[in-house]
Design a protein around this motif. Structure first.
Motif, PDB file in Angstrom:
ATOM      1  N   LYS A 102       0.922  -1.363  -0.042  1.00 49.16           N
ATOM      2  CA  LYS A 102      -0.146   0.077  -0.079  1.00 49.16           C
ATOM      3  C   LYS A 102       0.840   1.214   0.026  1.00 49.16           C
ATOM      4  O   LYS A 102       1.873   1.441   0.766  1.00 49.16           O
ATOM      5  N   LEU A 103       0.465   2.188  -0.625  1.00 51.55           N
ATOM      6  CA  LEU A 103       1.048   3.487  -1.150  1.00 51.55           C
ATOM      7  C   LEU A 103       0.483   4.575  -0.265  1.00 51.55           C
ATOM      8  O   LEU A 103      -0.715   4.656  -0.348  1.00 51.55           O
ATOM      9  N   PHE A 104       0.963   5.451   0.507  1.00 50.04           N
ATOM     10  CA  PHE A 104       0.571   6.851   1.093  1.00 50.04           C
ATOM     11  C   PHE A 104       1.264   7.792   0.241  1.00 50.04           C
ATOM     12  O   PHE A 104       2.367   7.960   0.004  1.00 50.04           O
ATOM     13  N   LEU A 105       0.427   8.845  -0.183  1.00 50.75           N
ATOM     14  CA  LEU A 105       0.905   9.947  -0.971  1.00 50.75           C
ATOM     15  C   LEU A 105       0.880  11.352   0.105  1.00 50.75           C
ATOM     16  O   LEU A 105       0.029  11.856   0.584  1.00 50.75           O
ATOM     17  N   PHE A 106       2.095  11.691   0.359  1.00 50.34           N
ATOM     18  CA  PHE A 106       2.012  12.963   1.540  1.00 50.34           C
ATOM     19  C   PHE A 106       2.907  14.158   0.793  1.00 50.34           C
ATOM     20  O   PHE A 106       4.206  14.013   0.321  1.00 50.34           O
ATOM     21  N   GLY A 107       2.282  15.215   0.661  1.00 45.95           N
ATOM     22  CA  GLY A 107       2.898  16.441   0.339  1.00 45.95           C
ATOM     23  C   GLY A 107       1.877  17.139  -0.642  1.00 45.95           C
ATOM     24  O   GLY A 107       1.012  16.884  -1.274  1.00 45.95           O
ATOM     25  N   GLY A 108       2.536  18.598  -1.110  1.00 47.09           N
ATOM     26  CA  GLY A 108       1.846  19.402  -1.892  1.00 47.09           C
ATOM     27  C   GLY A 108       0.815  20.149  -1.296  1.00 47.09           C
ATOM     28  O   GLY A 108       0.621  20.013  -0.185  1.00 47.09           O
TER      29      GLY A 108
END
Ligand code: UDP
Length: 249
Positions: free
Chosen positions: A105-111
């Motif tokens: 599983k992937l987590f997207l953090f930022g922006g």
């Protein structure tokens, strides 16, 4: 298998290409600990040259790839050539292709607010089996940091893309590496903006001729100040580069 490294002004960059980096990262899932991946460009190596603590932090990473043609040239000057630029965005793309066929599983953090969600929506369209466990924008107060770590951990993510720009993302990952329960934390700058379709990547042509920096300068002229580090970097590598010992790996 550890790769050979080239010591560029104290920063020990892996002599690895995009495909090799993606393979190494997929291998990290087999080990029960957090692995960090940073992709220093010449600005970051100059920052590390001026700041020994930051240099140590970079060298503690499990994988350090050459982001930028300046770093590739520096490796050639030092006679330990890296074949190609291995930018965070390109490595992330290869990793996404591979993650698509796994349960990780992937987590997207930022922006900016909304960017990680837009990136997630686009990536889900492109990689049909990709498992995105959560998203979080990259603007926060220091007192919110623990909550962000909890959000990432509670999502059950195995890998997190931390996209806060350099050196913020490297420092954030380093500060939380003992609490994060993911296996891979990658600092990959403005990649979420590109996945979200908010920023265009330089066309391949500019990347291939090693002029992506020029393309970006024209598109984003506010980068000019930061780019002045590039000639300083080249001069420093030529003058001081040989003073740094190359490990025999
Ligand atoms: N950013 C963020 N939090 C911050 C500062 C920046 O999430 O406090 C994000 C910003 O919105 C952008 C990325 O970090 O998406 C930085 O992109 P940039 O291309 O400037 O970084 P680089 O790849 O050059 O390190």
């Amino acid at each position: 298998m550890p790769t050979k490294k080239v010591n560029i002004l104290g920063v020990k960059v892996d002599m690895i290409d995009i495909a090799g980096a993606a393979d190494r990262i997929m291998g990290f899932f087999n080990e029960e600990r957090l692995h960090t991946v940073f992709t220093p460009n010449s600005e970051i190596i100059m920052a590390a040259y001026r700041d020994p603590e930051f240099c140590k932090m970079l060298n503690s990473a499990d994988l350090l790839t050459a982001d930028g043609i300046g770093v590739v040239y520096a490796s050639k000057i030092l006679k330990r050539p890296i074949n190609e630029r291995a930018a965070g965005y390109d490595i992330a793309r290869r990793v996404l292709e591979k993650l698509n066929y796994t349960d990780h599983k992937l987590f997207l953090f930022g922006g900016k607010p909304g960017v990680a969600e837009e990136a997630a929506a686009n990536l889900r369209k492109e990689y049909k089996e990709l498992n995105i466990a959560g998203t979080r924008n990259g603007y926060f107060k220091p007192e919110e940091e623990e909550e962000i770590v909890d959000q990432i951990n509670d999502s059950g993510a195995d890998i997190v893309f931390v996209c806060l720009g350099a050196p913020k993302q490297e420092k954030w990952i380093n500060a939380h590496k003992n609490e994060l329960r993911v296996k891979v934390a990658m600092g990959i700058g403005g990649s979420l903006d590109v996945f979200a379709g908010r920023v265009e990547r330089a066309p391949d042509f500019w990347c291939k001729i090693g002029m992506e920096w020029f393309y970006r300068l024209v598109k984003e002229p506010w980068r000019a100040g930061r780019m002045l580090d590039l000639p300083k970097f080249a001069a420093t590598v030529i003058m001081k580069g040989k003073n740094y010992k190359q490990d025999e790996v």
